[in-house]
Design an enzyme around this catalytic site. Structure first.
Site, short mmCIF file in Angstrom:
data_model
loop_
_atom_site.label_atom_id
_atom_site.label_comp_id
_atom_site.label_asym_id
_atom_site.label_seq_id
_atom_site.Cartn_x
_atom_site.Cartn_y
_atom_site.Cartn_z
N GLN A 206 4.95 9.31 6.97
CA GLN A 206 4.05 10.20 6.23
C GLN A 206 4.52 11.64 6.34
OE1 GLN A 206 0.21 9.29 7.92
NE2 GLN A 206 0.05 7.34 6.83
N ARG B 130 -7.27 -2.96 9.82
CA ARG B 130 -6.29 -3.84 10.49
C ARG B 130 -6.88 -4.50 11.75
NH1 ARG B 130 -2.35 -3.26 6.95
NH2 ARG B 130 -1.79 -1.16 6.28
N ARG C 19 -6.09 2.03 18.15
CA ARG C 19 -5.84 0.59 18.01
C ARG C 19 -5.45 -0.07 19.33
NH1 ARG C 19 -3.02 0.68 11.96
NH2 ARG C 19 -5.02 0.73 10.86
N ASP D 275 2.12 -0.92 12.11
CA ASP D 275 0.82 -1.35 11.57
C ASP D 275 0.50 -2.80 11.92
OD1 ASP D 275 0.45 1.14 10.50
OD2 ASP D 275 1.05 0.59 8.47
N LYS E 193 -4.35 6.21 14.81
CA LYS E 193 -4.47 5.55 13.49
C LYS E 193 -5.94 5.58 13.07
CE LYS E 193 -0.11 4.56 13.05
NZ LYS E 193 0.69 5.24 12.04
N ARG F 188 3.00 5.99 -3.24
CA ARG F 188 4.17 6.80 -3.63
C ARG F 188 4.42 6.73 -5.13
NH1 ARG F 188 4.35 5.62 1.62
NH2 ARG F 188 5.77 6.66 3.07
N LYS G 276 0.84 -1.21 0.00
CA LYS G 276 0.00 0.00 0.00
C LYS G 276 0.87 1.26 0.00
CE LYS G 276 -2.94 0.95 3.61
NZ LYS G 276 -2.76 2.35 4.06
N SER G 277 1.84 1.31 0.91
CA SER G 277 2.68 2.52 1.01
C SER G 277 3.39 2.80 -0.31
CB SER G 277 3.75 2.33 2.09
OG SER G 277 3.16 2.27 3.35
C1 S3P Z 1 2.66 4.96 6.31
C2 S3P Z 1 3.30 5.33 7.47
C3 S3P Z 1 2.84 4.96 8.81
C4 S3P Z 1 1.85 3.79 8.74
C5 S3P Z 1 0.81 4.01 7.68
C6 S3P Z 1 1.47 4.11 6.32
C7 S3P Z 1 3.21 5.41 5.02
O1 S3P Z 1 2.17 6.06 9.40
O2 S3P Z 1 1.24 3.61 10.00
O3 S3P Z 1 -0.09 2.92 7.66
O4 S3P Z 1 2.83 4.87 3.96
O5 S3P Z 1 4.04 6.33 5.02
P1 S3P Z 1 2.98 7.26 10.18
O6 S3P Z 1 3.74 8.01 9.19
O7 S3P Z 1 1.89 8.08 10.82
O8 S3P Z 1 3.83 6.57 11.19
#
Ligand code: S3P
Length: 427
Positions: free
Chosen positions: A166, A385, A343, A312, A339, A25, A20-21
Site C-alpha cells: 500500500q 479475515r 490479528r 493476509d 490490520k 488498482r 481485491k487488491s
Molecule cells: C494490500 C497490501 C497489504 C495487505 C492488504 C492489501 C494491497 O497491506 O495486507 O490486505 O492491496 O496493497 P500492506 O501494504 O499494509 O502490507
C-alpha cells in the site's frame, strides 16, 4: 451465527472471486488514465465499492453493464474537487493508495473511514509522500487525512522500512505527478500488482530485485483488464479442504502472482496435497486452477521474507497449524497487529477458546496442533479475515460454535457463505 461441526467434508468445484487488491488498482489507474478502461471479474465487495464511490465523487464516469465495469479515464489532471469528504469505509488499501493520487491534485480533499480505519497508522504514507512535497494533515498520524495542493512535487529515492504494497503504491501513484525517476527500495518484496498494472497501462517501470524505478514521463492509457481470482479469499477453502477428512475440491481462475502465493508454499511444506494446473496469463498476472485433497498436516516455521507473501493468510494458516501434528511457529509478522484488527491476539484468543495450546509472541504466535477443535463462543473482531478463518475452524470443531457477528465478510468476499454451503457435505 451458529455452526455445528459434525462430520463435514468439502467437495466440488468453485470459481475464485475477483482479487481485491487488483480490483482497487484497476479503478484507480483506469480513472487517471487517458481513454476507456474496461474491467471484467471485478470484485463487487464493500471495500472495492468504496473505491468506485470516491472516484465517482471526483467526477469519474464509472458504469456497470452486465457485471463489466467501464471507466471513462480523464488523465492525471482531470479529477474534480469532491463536494464532500471521501469515505472509504473499512478499506485501508483505498485510503492509503488513493492518498498518493489526491496528493497530486490542485484541489483540497479530506479522506476518512469507519471506526477501524480511524485507528490505522497513516504515518507510513504521510512520510514518503511529504518528502515528495505532498501537503497532508492527519489526526496524530491517523485518519481523517486532509490533503491540500502541493507547492511543488518531486521524484524521490525511498528506502521502505516495512515491506508494504500500500505504501509502495501510494508513492508510485504520486510519482506519476512528478518529473523524472522515482526509485523505491523494498526490504523484501511485497505484492507487485501496481507495478504489473502500471506496465500494462504503458507506464515505464523497471524492477530490479527489490527495487522499482518509475519514469514519470510516460502516460497511462486505458486498457481492458481481467481481474484474476483472489488467492486470499480462496485460502479459507484451501485450508478447509485440507483439514476436513475426505474433502476434495477444485478452485478455478486463481491469481497466482509469485508475490501472493506464500500460503501454497507453506501448505505444501506442511504436507498438503495441492495440485496447480491450467496455467495462463492475462494482463501480466498469472492464473491457475487448484486441486486440493484432505491431507495430514505437520507443524511448520513461518518467518522472514515469505511473510509479506502470505500476510493476509496468516489467520487461516493459524487454523491449519492448529489442526496439524506438532508445533508451529509464526514470527516476523508484527504487521498483523495493525490490520483491520490485531490479528495476532484475535486468533490467539479465538483458537485458545477452542482448546488449542497457543501462545502470543511479540511478532507472531506458537501453536500446538491437535486432532479436533472444541466448539465455543468466539469473536469476529469485526474483521473479515478473522470471521472467515473462524467459520472454517468451527467446521472442524466438536459441538456448536457461536460467532458473534459475521457482517464484515462483505468487505472482501460477499459470496463466501453461499460458496461454502455449495461445498459442504455431511458424511
Ligand atoms: C494490500 C497490501 C497489504 C495487505 C492488504 C492489501 C494491497 O497491506 O495486507 O490486505 O492491496 O496493497 P500492506 O501494504 O499494509 O502490507
Amino acid at each position: 451465527m451458529n455452526i455445528e461441526g459434525r462430520n463435514i467434508t468439502l467437495n466440488g468445484e468453485i470459481y475464485a472471486p475477483g482479487d481485491k487488491s487488483i480490483s482497487h488498482r484497476a479503478i484507480m489507474l483506469g480513472s487517471i488514465s487517458e481513454g476507456i478502461t474496461t474491467i471484467d471479474n471485478f470484485l463487487f465487495s464493500d471495500d472495492c465499492m468504496h473505491t468506485i464511490n470516491i472516484f465517482k465523487e471526483m467526477g469519474i464516469e464509472i458504469q456497470v453493464n452486465n457485471k463489466q465495469i467501464q471507466i471513462n479515464g480523464v488523465g492525471l489532471y482531470g479529477l474534480k474537487k469532491p463536494d464532500k469528504k471521501l469515505y472509504v469505509g473499512n478499506s485501508g488499501t483505498t485510503i492509503r493508495i488513493a492518498s498518493g493520487i489526491l496528493a497530486g491534485q490542485n484541489f483540497s480533499s479530506t479522506i476518512e473511514g469507519d471506526s477501524s480505519i480511524k485507528k490505522r497508522p497513516m504515518e507510513r504514507i504521510i512520510k514518503p509522500l511529504s518528502i515528495m512535497g505532498a501537503n497532508i494533515a492527519s489526526k496524530n498520524g491517523n485518519p481523517p487525512l486532509t490533503i491540500n495542493p502541493s507547492k511543488s512535487l518531486h521524484s524521490i529515492e525511498y528506502f521502505q522500512k516495512i515491506a508494504s504494497a500500500q505504501v509502495k503504491s501510494a508513492i508510485m501513484f504520486l510519482a506519476l505527478y512528478t518529473k523524472g525517476e522515482t526509485k523505491i527500495v523494498q526490504p523484501s518484496q511485497s505484492r507487485n500488482h501496481t507495478e504489473r498494472m502500471m506496465k500494462y497501462f504503458g507506464i515505464d517501470i523497471k524492477e530490479e530485485k527489490n527495487t522499482i524505478i518509475i519514469n514519470s514521463d510516460t502516460k497511462a492509457k486505458g486498457k481492458d483488464v481481467f481481474i484474476p481470482g483472489d488467492i486470499s479469499s480462496i485460502s479459507f477453502f484451501l485450508v478447509g479442504a485440507l483439514i476436513l477428512k475426505n474433502s476434495h475440491i477444485i478452485i478455478r481462475n486463481v491469481g497466482y502472482n509469485e508475490t501472493r502465493i506464500g500460503i501454497i508454499d507453506i501448505l505444501i511444506k506442511m504436507g498438503a496435497n495441492i495440485k496447480i494446473f491450467n496455467k495462463s496469463k492475462k494482463n501480466n498476472e498469472e492464473i491457475v486452477d487448484i486441486e486440493v485433497r484432505a491431507s495430514k498436516l505437520n507443524g511448520v516455521e513461518i518467518k522472514g521474507d515469505i511473510i509479506p507473501k502470505l500476510i493476509d493468510e496468516i489467520p487461516i494458516i493459524a487454523v491449519a497449524c492448529a489442526c496439524a501434528k506438532g508445533k508451529s511457529l509464526i514470527k516476523d509478522a508484527s504487521e498483523l497487529k495493525v490490520k483491520e484488527s490485531n490479528r495476532i491476539s484475535a486468533m490467539v484468543n479465538n483458537l485458545s477458546n477452542m482448546g488449542v495450546n497457543i501462545v502470543e509472541t511479540s511478532d507472531g504466535m506458537i501453536i500446538e496442533g491437535r486432532d479436533r477443535l472444541m466448539a465455543n463462543k468466539i469473536k469476529s473482531y469485526d474483521d473479515h479475515r478473522i470471521t472467515m478463518s473462524m467459520i472454517i475452524a468451527a467446521l472442524k470443531a466438536k459441538g456448536m460454535t457461536n460467532i458473534d457477528e459475521i457482517s464484515s465478510i462483505g468487505t472482501s468476499y460477499p459470496d463466501f457463505l453461499n460458496t461454502l454451503n455449495k461445498l459442504i457435505n455431511y458424511k
